[in-house]
Design an enzyme around this catalytic site. Structure first.
Site, PDB file in Angstrom:
ATOM      1  N   MET A 164       0.791  -1.273  -0.078  1.00 36.50           N
ATOM      2  CA  MET A 164      -0.023  -0.023   0.102  1.00 36.50           C
ATOM      3  C   MET A 164       0.926   1.384  -0.036  1.00 36.50           C
ATOM      4  O   MET A 164       0.245   2.269  -0.224  1.00 36.50           O
ATOM      5  CB  MET A 164      -0.944   0.037   1.140  1.00 36.50           C
ATOM      6  CG  MET A 164      -0.378  -0.020   2.465  1.00 36.50           C
ATOM      7  SD  MET A 164       0.173   1.599   3.424  1.00 36.50           S
ATOM      8  CE  MET A 164      -1.470   2.264   3.622  1.00 36.50           C
ATOM      9  N   TYR A 165       2.111   1.339   0.151  1.00 38.75           N
ATOM     10  CA  TYR A 165       2.942   2.330   0.156  1.00 38.75           C
ATOM     11  C   TYR A 165       3.049   2.765  -1.260  1.00 38.75           C
ATOM     12  O   TYR A 165       3.451   2.101  -2.143  1.00 38.75           O
ATOM     13  CB  TYR A 165       4.606   2.103   0.677  1.00 38.75           C
ATOM     14  CG  TYR A 165       4.544   1.753   2.230  1.00 38.75           C
ATOM     15  CD1 TYR A 165       3.578   1.717   3.006  1.00 38.75           C
ATOM     16  CD2 TYR A 165       5.825   1.130   2.682  1.00 38.75           C
ATOM     17  CE1 TYR A 165       3.708   1.491   4.412  1.00 38.75           C
ATOM     18  CE2 TYR A 165       5.673   0.772   4.012  1.00 38.75           C
ATOM     19  CZ  TYR A 165       4.863   0.970   4.641  1.00 38.75           C
ATOM     20  OH  TYR A 165       4.886   0.493   6.006  1.00 38.75           O
ATOM     21  N   SER A 166       2.724   4.044  -1.372  1.00 42.30           N
ATOM     22  CA  SER A 166       2.712   4.790  -2.658  1.00 42.30           C
ATOM     23  C   SER A 166       1.707   3.895  -3.844  1.00 42.30           C
ATOM     24  O   SER A 166       1.948   3.900  -4.750  1.00 42.30           O
ATOM     25  CB  SER A 166       4.067   5.266  -3.069  1.00 42.30           C
ATOM     26  OG  SER A 166       4.569   6.043  -2.340  1.00 42.30           O
ATOM     27  N   GLN A 167       0.781   3.231  -3.081  1.00 39.00           N
ATOM     28  CA  GLN A 167      -0.342   2.161  -3.734  1.00 39.00           C
ATOM     29  C   GLN A 167       0.751   1.373  -4.824  1.00 39.00           C
ATOM     30  O   GLN A 167       0.503   1.190  -6.088  1.00 39.00           O
ATOM     31  CB  GLN A 167      -1.143   2.979  -4.772  1.00 39.00           C
ATOM     32  CG  GLN A 167      -2.295   3.554  -3.734  1.00 39.00           C
ATOM     33  CD  GLN A 167      -3.049   2.302  -3.080  1.00 39.00           C
ATOM     34  OE1 GLN A 167      -3.782   1.706  -3.877  1.00 39.00           O
ATOM     35  NE2 GLN A 167      -3.040   2.223  -1.891  1.00 39.00           N
TER      36      GLN A 167
END
Length: 324
Positions: free
Chosen positions: A58-61
């Site tokens: 989910m980090y920076s999608q």
């Protein structure tokens, strides 16, 4: 750089883990560094001896995983680094694009492998506890990933100790691979993990790799200087998690001791963590090269019993925070 075993495994990790949430795309969070800005930090981390890198889908999608994979491919040999990522948070609008169902875990892992550009993930972690999925379903899916060779080790992140105890018990009961690490919210300002989670991890041989070891920068400067950074101005979570009057007293104790010793506050706060018997490797964020240098220097700091007590004295209990 010193290297230690991750929990009761033979896996050696550096005493500092580089958190990759700061690297990806500024379109996701304004304080995140884009790829060209990120690469020097990853290269320098490798030069300093860090072999442990933690990201999440989910980090920076997903962009953080892509940046992490490309940089480590350029700056290190695959068998020399330990790549960790996580699954749980929404990766789309669909009802099955989140959580810890068998469907999502297997699909999310394959997607992470593709973004990272690797055949296997060293440490695959559940990012939070999923109350909507039976524990056995989650554990069976994770076990399949290990048995298939896509994942080497399993880890968990913030949850209540009773939930983690249930997961460890059911893994043992069913013969599934169990979690070898806990990535939890723990620092000088938030020490509630000392009540149950840390003793549980110690008794079960689970390595502890705390996130936000500097309380999202809270412990690196005096309260009057806190909102001067880009993240300090926009980080709503920090304002929610660290909002007690006593928190300012803890930060002041860190800065005061650092000044007396001639060290940076970040070094002192990290050194306190590294002095805790259950801690394997704090996960640090770095958007300035000094952040990396300070983290490595912290591994060399020796704090006396009186200094440790001085840092701990202002603490007051907090409500549980960081599980969602």
């Amino acid at each position: 750089m010193d290297y230690v075993n991750l929990g009761n495994t033979g896996l050696k990790v550096s005493r500092i883990c580089l958190g990759m949430m700061s690297y990806g795309t500024s379109a996701w969070r304004d304080w995140v560094l884009d790829e060209d800005e990120s690469r020097p930090f990853i290269r320098r981390a490798v030069e300093l001896g860090l072999n442990f890198f933690d990201t999440a889908d989910m980090y920076s999608q997903g962009v953080s995983e892509e940046v992490t994979g490309r940089a480590l491919k350029d700056f290190a040999e695959r068998d020399e680094v330990v790549i960790a990522t996580k699954v749980f948070s929404p990766m789309g609008d669909g009802p099955n694009q989140r959580g810890h169902s068998r469907k999502h875990i297997l699909e999310a892992c394959d997607a992470s492998l593709k973004r990272l550009g690797t055949d296997y993930i060293d440490l695959y972690q559940i990012h939070r506890f999923d109350p909507e999925t039976p524990i056995e379903e989650t554990l069976a899916a994770l076990d399949e990933l290990v048995r298939s060779g896509r994942v080497r080790y399993l880890g968990a992140s913030s949850m209540f100790a009773y939930q983690f105890a249930q997961m460890l018990y059911k893994a043992d009961l069913n013969g599934f691979h169990r979690f070898v690490s806990m990535q939890n919210h723990y620092n000088l300002i938030y020490r509630e993990e000392e009540r149950e989670m840390l003793p549980l991890c110690e008794s079960e041989g689970v390595g502890v790799i705390p996130w936000s070891p500097l309380a999202r920068g809270y412990l690196t400067r005096r309260p009057s200087e806190r909102d001067g950074t880009t993240r300090g101005k926009s980080d709503a979570m920090a304002k929610d998690w660290y909002d007690q009057p006593s928190d300012d007293g803890v930060a002041e104790a860190v800065v005061s001791l650092a000044e007396k010793r001639g060290d940076a506050p970040a070094q002192v706060a990290l050194a306190w963590l590294l002095h805790q018997a259950t801690i394997t490797a704090p996960i640090i964020g770095a958007t300035k090269m000094k952040h990396l240098e300070d983290a490595v220097k912290a591994t060399e700091l020796a704090l006396s019993a009186d200094e440790l007590a001085e840092l701990e004295k202002p603490y007051e209990p907090h409500p549980v925070k960081g599980h969602s």
